[in-house]
Structures are given as structure tokens and as C-alpha cells.
Design a protein around this motif. Structure first.
Motif, mmCIF file in Angstrom:
data_model
loop_
_atom_site.group_PDB
_atom_site.id
_atom_site.type_symbol
_atom_site.label_atom_id
_atom_site.label_comp_id
_atom_site.label_asym_id
_atom_site.label_seq_id
_atom_site.Cartn_x
_atom_site.Cartn_y
_atom_site.Cartn_z
ATOM 1 N N HIS A 126 -8.790 -1.415 5.306
ATOM 2 C CA HIS A 126 -7.842 -0.318 5.090
ATOM 3 C C HIS A 126 -7.983 0.267 3.686
ATOM 4 O O HIS A 126 -8.403 -0.412 2.751
ATOM 5 N N SER A 127 -7.601 1.525 3.547
ATOM 6 C CA SER A 127 -7.661 2.206 2.267
ATOM 7 C C SER A 127 -6.333 2.058 1.541
ATOM 8 O O SER A 127 -5.263 2.309 2.108
ATOM 9 N N ASP A 143 0.811 -1.207 0.000
ATOM 10 C CA ASP A 143 0.000 0.000 0.000
ATOM 11 C C ASP A 143 0.855 1.273 0.000
ATOM 12 O O ASP A 143 1.998 1.284 0.443
ATOM 13 N N TYR A 144 0.262 2.332 -0.549
ATOM 14 C CA TYR A 144 0.859 3.670 -0.599
ATOM 15 C C TYR A 144 2.206 3.662 -1.332
ATOM 16 O O TYR A 144 3.150 4.366 -0.947
ATOM 17 N N GLY A 186 -11.685 -3.801 1.531
ATOM 18 C CA GLY A 186 -10.794 -2.663 1.367
ATOM 19 C C GLY A 186 -11.431 -1.499 0.637
ATOM 20 O O GLY A 186 -12.529 -1.594 0.072
ATOM 21 N N GLY A 243 -5.960 -3.747 1.199
ATOM 22 C CA GLY A 243 -7.283 -3.498 1.757
ATOM 23 C C GLY A 243 -7.707 -4.408 2.886
ATOM 24 O O GLY A 243 -8.871 -4.384 3.300
ATOM 25 N N LYS A 244 -6.798 -5.217 3.418
ATOM 26 C CA LYS A 244 -7.174 -6.109 4.503
ATOM 27 C C LYS A 244 -7.652 -5.310 5.712
ATOM 28 O O LYS A 244 -7.112 -4.263 6.039
#
Length: 416
Positions: free
Chosen positions: A274-275, A246-247, A303, A270-271
Motif C-alpha cells: 500500500h501507498s 496512513d493518510y 510499501g 505500507g503493508k
């Protein structure tokens, strides 16, 4: 047709990495001739016998090099010697614009998990908050992970006190404008290289090798990092050859051999609701041999956020289980996660100039969400055939919209 990163940006990255390489060559050559900014771990009491713990000697060497006023300080790990190191973190910032960590010998982890009692079991060696770090020198980093694998919950869930978290061999955390090159990694207890919260990081000409059945031994994982390039490398592991978390954005992956392993993956994302935010990923010129996946994007239904502007091109598959796969229904237990109204939006993904063989009948599998379907998918010039003569392969697309040209098997996408 989309391009993940602009031509200007790509040329700039390539020029930067060439300059880093030339600089590396000058510094490594200087170390041979006694460059005055050299800090040799032997001078700080390292035994270099593979039995004595050399951690304190390396830490003292690093601290002096990091605080040095020399223009190009370098930590020297000399060749033909083995240095046993307990878990440790080398911390910056350093005084110089660049600091060189020249590994010509072997850095070896303790083999017993008991060494980590009372310590962070997620890491062995780490660099933290170092800018301008250059790691290289044709040496070896050996994680000696077998005892960790033998007590892994993944393969031994019945074992009392089985291990879910094991050490990453080498972490780079908050290390900007840095690189690692010309290194050999073997048998990490878990992930081999982690790049986390870095901006401007290059991995070039590394070899990573662990057994195909070793649990969770990702080759390289990128997490919350930007402007990363992984090039000219060979990765054999028990999990993803390269994974993108992520990110992360502006990631170039070029000229890679992957196998055995789980392929090159974006996610899982997205677990726990989360975004996710992943964008501008370019995977080019990769050969997959005997992997469980090829080009994969995997997200959890709970997610949120997005994956967008991704290109997979010039890929070759040899006996790969899932050559092209998007799974927006990723779950710890297959089929156990119920359909939800949420999801990570996947859009503007290009697959082009891809060929090879699949060992399963579904060579293209885009299993997208009903609530948040995949959009703007482009597939062109793809030729996938069965690894076993006489069998057939097919494409499966669900809630995947876009356009396709010259696809075999196909057609598949909606909205053609």
C-alpha cells in the motif's frame, strides 16, 4: 531547522482548543442546572445497575438529542451509576452545530466475547458522521477486555478459535471539529480510542489504563485524519500509547506520559504494498517510562509513498528499550521479510533536545532501506545513557543521511 506546523497554525489550534474548553465548561455547568436542551438517559428507561442492557435507552436518548432544535443539545450520563452497553453506533449528522455527550457515570462493556456473535467484532461504541461533537464529563469507559485477551491469538496461538480482532472501546469515524476530554478509559479489548477519517479533532486530559501485557491495546490510534491534537494525557497500555496510521497529517502530540506500552509510533505503514502518506507530525514534551520503544517510525519494505516533516522534541526516556528507532524493515516475523527494491520514503525528520536512559545497548537505531534510504535527518542535543550503571550504549545508523550536533551516543548519520 524544520517546523512541522507553522507558528500561525499552531496558535490557531491552541486558540480553538481553549474556546472549545470554555464552551465545554459552560455546557457541563448548564447540565447541572437543568438546561432545557438536556437529554438524560435515565428519562429514557436506563436501569443504570451495571447488569441490565441500557443500549436502547442510550440510542433513543441520542436520537432525540441529535434531532433536537436546541442550540446546545446534550446527552447526559449521570454520575455514580453504571450503564451496561452492548455494541452500538451513534450516527449523525445532527441538527445543531454542536452536540454534547456528557459522561459523568460509567459506561461498561459486556465482558463476554459471545455478545459479539454475528456482529462487527472490531467495535464496541462508535460515533459516526457527527460534526461538532464534544465528549467529556469526568466519567469512565470500561472495555472489560480480559476475556478477549485470554483468547487472543497473539498470546494463545495454539487456542482453537483464538481471536485476532477485538473491539475498540470508542471509535470516532467521520467526526469533524470534535473533541474528547477529561475521561478515563480502562481495559479495552483492543485499541481504546480510534480517530478515523476525521478533520479537526482534539483529545485533551484523558487517562488510558490497561495492563502492559494486554494484547494490541493501543491507547489512541489516528487513521486517515487531519488536524488532530492529543494533549495533557497519561497513557498506559499493552501496545502503542499513540499510533499514527496512513493518510494522516497535521498532528500535534504534546505533554504526554507514556508507559507501560510500545511508545509513540508512526506506522506501521505500507503493508501489502500500500501507498503511505503521512506528514507534518509534531511530538513535543513526552515522558516515556519503561516502554519497549520511544519515538518510532516503522514501515514495510513492500510499501510506497512517504513519511515527511516529522519533529520529535523535548523527550525524556526512563529505562526505555528503543528510545529512538526507525525501522524500514518492519515484518510480522523478525528477519523473515526479504530485501525489496521498494519502500516508504522517510525524509525531513528532526530529533532534538532528548535525554534519558536506555535498557538496551543500541539507544539510537535508524535501520533504513538500501533502496529508499532515509534523508534529511537532523539530530541535535541528544544525551542517552545506559539504564544500568557500568554498561554502554551506542548508535546504529544504516542508510540514514543527514546532520547531527551534540549527540551521545554518536556520531551516527551519513553525510555529516
Amino acid at each position: 531547522m524544520c517546523s512541522s506546523i507553522s507558528s500561525y497554525t499552531m496558535k490557531t489550534l491552541v486558540l480553538l482548543f481553549i474556546l472549545i474548553g470554555l464552551s465545554n465548561s459552560r455546557i457541563y455547568s448548564a447540565s447541572i442546572y437543568g438546561y432545557p436542551g438536556s437529554f438524560n438517559v435515565l428519562d429514557y428507561g436506563a436501569a443504570a445497575d451495571g447488569i441490565t442492557d441500557d443500549s436502547q435507552a442510550l440510542l433513543n436518548t441520542w436520537n432525540d438529542a441529535c434531532s433536537s432544535s436546541a442550540g446546545y443539545p446534550q446527552v447526559i450520563i449521570p454520575p455514580n451509576m453504571i450503564f451496561l452497553l452492548s455494541p452500538m453506533t451513534l450516527i449523525g449528522p445532527c441538527n445543531s452545530q454542536n452536540i454534547y455527550f456528557v459522561v459523568s457515570g460509567s459506561l461498561v462493556s459486556p465482558s463476554s466475547p459471545s455478545v459479539w456473535t454475528g456482529q462487527d467484532s472490531s467495535q464496541w461504541l462508535a460515533f459516526r458522521n457527527v460534526s461538532g461533537l464534544v465528549v467529556g464529563g469526568s466519567g469512565t469507559i470500561d472495555g472489560q477486555g480480559k476475556e478477549w485477551w485470554d483468547q487472543s491469538c497473539r498470546y494463545h496461538p495454539e487456542l482453537d478459535g483464538c481471536t485476532r480482532l477485538a473491539p475498540t472501546a470508542l471509535k470516532f469515524i467521520f467526526c469533524s471539529q470534535s473533541s474528547i476530554s477529561n475521561m478515563y478509559f480502562a481495559n479495552s479489548a483492543q485499541t481504546h480510542i480510534l480517530i478515523e477519517r476525521c478533520n479537526g479533532f482534539n483529545v485533551n486530559n484523558v487517562m488510558i489504563q490497561s495492563p502492559g501485557n494486554s494484547p494490541n491495546t493501543d491507547g489512541i490510534h489516528i487513521q486517515a485524519s487531519q488536524n488532530v491534537a492529543i494533549t495533557n494525557s497519561k497513557i498506559s497500555s499493552g501496545d502503542d500509547c499513540i499510533s499514527i496510521g496512513d493518510y494522516s497529517s497535521n498532528v500535534q502530540i504534546y505533554n504526554i506520559q507514556c508507559g507501560p506500552g510500545h511508545g509513540i509510533s508512526i506506522g506501521s505503514l505500507g503493508k501489502g504494498g500500500h501507498s503511505a502518506q503521512v506528514s507534518n507530525i509534531h511530538v513535543n514534551n513526552v515522558f516515556f517510562y519503561g516502554t519497549t520503544n520511544g519515538a518510532r517510525i516503522k514501515t514495510w519494505q513492500v510499501g510506497r509513498g512517504f513519511v515527511r516533516d516529522v519533529t520529535f522534541e523535548n523527550l525524556q526516556f526512563n529505562s526505555v528499550k528503543n528510545p529512538i528507532i526507525i525501522d524500514q524493515h518492519y515484518c510480522d516475523v523478525r528477519g523473515a521479510c526479504k530485501e525489496t527494491g521498494t519502500g516508504v520514503q522517510i525524509s525531513n525528520v528532526v530529533y532534538q533536545n532528548i535525554y534519558g536512559t536506555s535498557i538496551t545497548d543500541i539507544a539510537i537505531n535508524l535501520n533504513c532501506s538500501m533502496s529508499v534510504p532515509c534523508t534529511d535527518i537532523t539530530m541535535q542535543l541528544i544525551q542517552l545513557t545506559p539504564a544500568t550503571p557500568g554498561k554502554q550504549v551506542k548508535a546504529y545508523c544504516k542508510n540514514a543521511n543527514g546532520q547531527e550536533y551534540g549527540i551521545e551516543p554518536g556520531p551516527c548519520l551519513s553525510g555529516v
